[in-house]
Design a protein around this motif. Structure first.
Motif, PDB file in Angstrom:
ATOM      1  N   LEU A 242       0.838  -1.203   0.000  1.00 49.16           N
ATOM      2  CA  LEU A 242       0.000   0.000   0.000  1.00 49.16           C
ATOM      3  C   LEU A 242       0.871   1.250   0.000  1.00 49.16           C
ATOM      4  N   ASP A 243       1.890   1.233   0.834  1.00 49.95           N
ATOM      5  CA  ASP A 243       2.785   2.378   0.953  1.00 49.95           C
ATOM      6  C   ASP A 243       3.478   2.657  -0.369  1.00 49.95           C
ATOM      7  N   ALA A 244       3.955   1.615  -1.016  1.00 47.00           N
ATOM      8  CA  ALA A 244       4.653   1.769  -2.291  1.00 47.00           C
ATOM      9  C   ALA A 244       3.728   2.333  -3.363  1.00 47.00           C
ATOM     10  N   GLN A 245       2.473   1.870  -3.376  1.00 48.37           N
ATOM     11  CA  GLN A 245       1.532   2.370  -4.383  1.00 48.37           C
ATOM     12  C   GLN A 245       1.204   3.846  -4.146  1.00 48.37           C
ATOM     13  N   LEU A 246       1.034   4.223  -2.877  1.00 46.21           N
ATOM     14  CA  LEU A 246       0.743   5.628  -2.576  1.00 46.21           C
ATOM     15  C   LEU A 246       1.896   6.524  -3.011  1.00 46.21           C
ATOM     16  N   ILE A 247       3.117   6.131  -2.693  1.00 43.53           N
ATOM     17  CA  ILE A 247       4.289   6.921  -3.086  1.00 43.53           C
ATOM     18  C   ILE A 247       4.368   7.034  -4.605  1.00 43.53           C
TER      19      ILE A 247
END
Length: 318
Positions: free
Chosen positions: A106-111
């Protein structure tokens, strides 16, 4: 500030702080500080935030869509960091993720989405609607998550939080409970919060506010001494839900058709009956006497000034 926004002293300060926070993205990305803006419901927070967002419309090209200012509002409670991240991803047009998606993914997609859309400023409105409990371990995780978003050298976006007075708990969490670690306290990562307070009656700010709305109607400006009673009657209506009430009173089709103050008062009476919830219609001159009105305004003035005794006083208009 655009002419579409009434510019009282507090609104000017909010606009300047929004600009300063936004500028950190370009001027000093290694020392980005967040900004909290708070105030009671209806006082105009969302209106000024959306007015700022409107100055930076998304730009679409064949290759991508650039979103310089990314605005989101938490209309429903978000009780975990995963829910918050999935919501941000969805609002940026990302692929919906299920509850089993790992936090790192999730974090990677948001970034990725923030970089893809070249987001410079993130504005999170209605921030009080995160976590149903303000003293639990999950809220601590959310606080740490927001601190991560502010500090992350991968994101580097400026950030603004906005909400009701309850949103102040973002800054005070961990300072009084004693049982939670407050090393990640948000207050160290933010500039001084700004409270949007009600305009005081019988001030230049109030006169300017009324005349901004009067100009939207197309009538001549109200004048001190000549229109004091009408100014006070409008204030009685304003004191119910502040700026949202002013928009309901003035920015309607019937007010845009008036040709004089007499017709305006009739239109204001009708709009108060339709959109306000107060038991007394201030524009009923027979029911509410000038003496009763004056007593109420004086009491409101005294009460508001006592609440804001530590703030810079506004200049009286009469």
């Amino acid at each position: 500030m655009p002419d579409t926004l009434f510019a009282n002293n507090v609104y000017k300060k909010v606009w300047e702080r929004l600009s300063e926070t936004h500028d950190m993205f370009n001027k000093d990305p290694d020392d980005i500080r967040a900004q909290l803006i708070y105030g009671s419901s209806g006082i105009g927070k969302t209106f000024i935030l959306k007015s700022y967002v409107a100055q930076f419309e998304p730009v679409t090209s064949p290759e991508k869509t650039t979103v310089p200012v990314f605005y989101v509002a938490y209309k429903e409670f978000k009780k975990s960091t995963a829910e918050i991240t999935r919501f941000l991803i969805s609002e940026l047009g990302g692929i919906a993720q299920n509850s089993k998606t790992p936090a790192a993914e999730l974090d990677a997609q948001l970034i990725h989405l923030l970089k893809k859309h070249e987001v410079e400023l993130i504005i999170m409105d209605e921030i009080q609607n995160i976590a149903s409990s303000y003293d639990g371990i999950e809220f601590q995780r959310i606080i740490k998550y927001f601190c991560y978003l502010i500090d992350s050298n991968k994101i580097r976006c400026s950030m603004v939080f906005a909400g009701t007075s309850s949103a102040k708990r973002l800054l005070t969490f961990g300072t009084t409970a004693g049982k939670f670690d407050d090393d990640e306290q948000m207050s160290r990562r933010q500039m001084r919060p700004i409270e949007i307070t009600p305009i005081l009656p019988k001030t230049q700010n109030w006169l300017d506010c009324c005349n901004w709305f009067i100009r939207q109607v197309g009538l001549p400006d109200l004048e001190v001494n000549k229109h004091n009673e009408l100014l006070d009657r409008i204030y009685l209506a304003y004191s119910e839900h502040t700026m949202s009430t002013m928009r309901d009173l003035f920015l309607r089709n019937n007010t845009r058709k008036v040709e004089n103050y007499e017709q305006l008062i009739l239109a204001l009476y009708d709009n108060f009956e339709k959109y306000a919830t107060g038991g007394i219609n201030p524009f009923d001159y027979e029911f509410l006497t000038q003496e009763q009105l004056t007593a109420y305004i004086d009491e409101q003035d005294k009460s508001l000034r006592s609440q804001s005794c530590l703030r810079k006083p506004q200049q009286p208009r009469r």
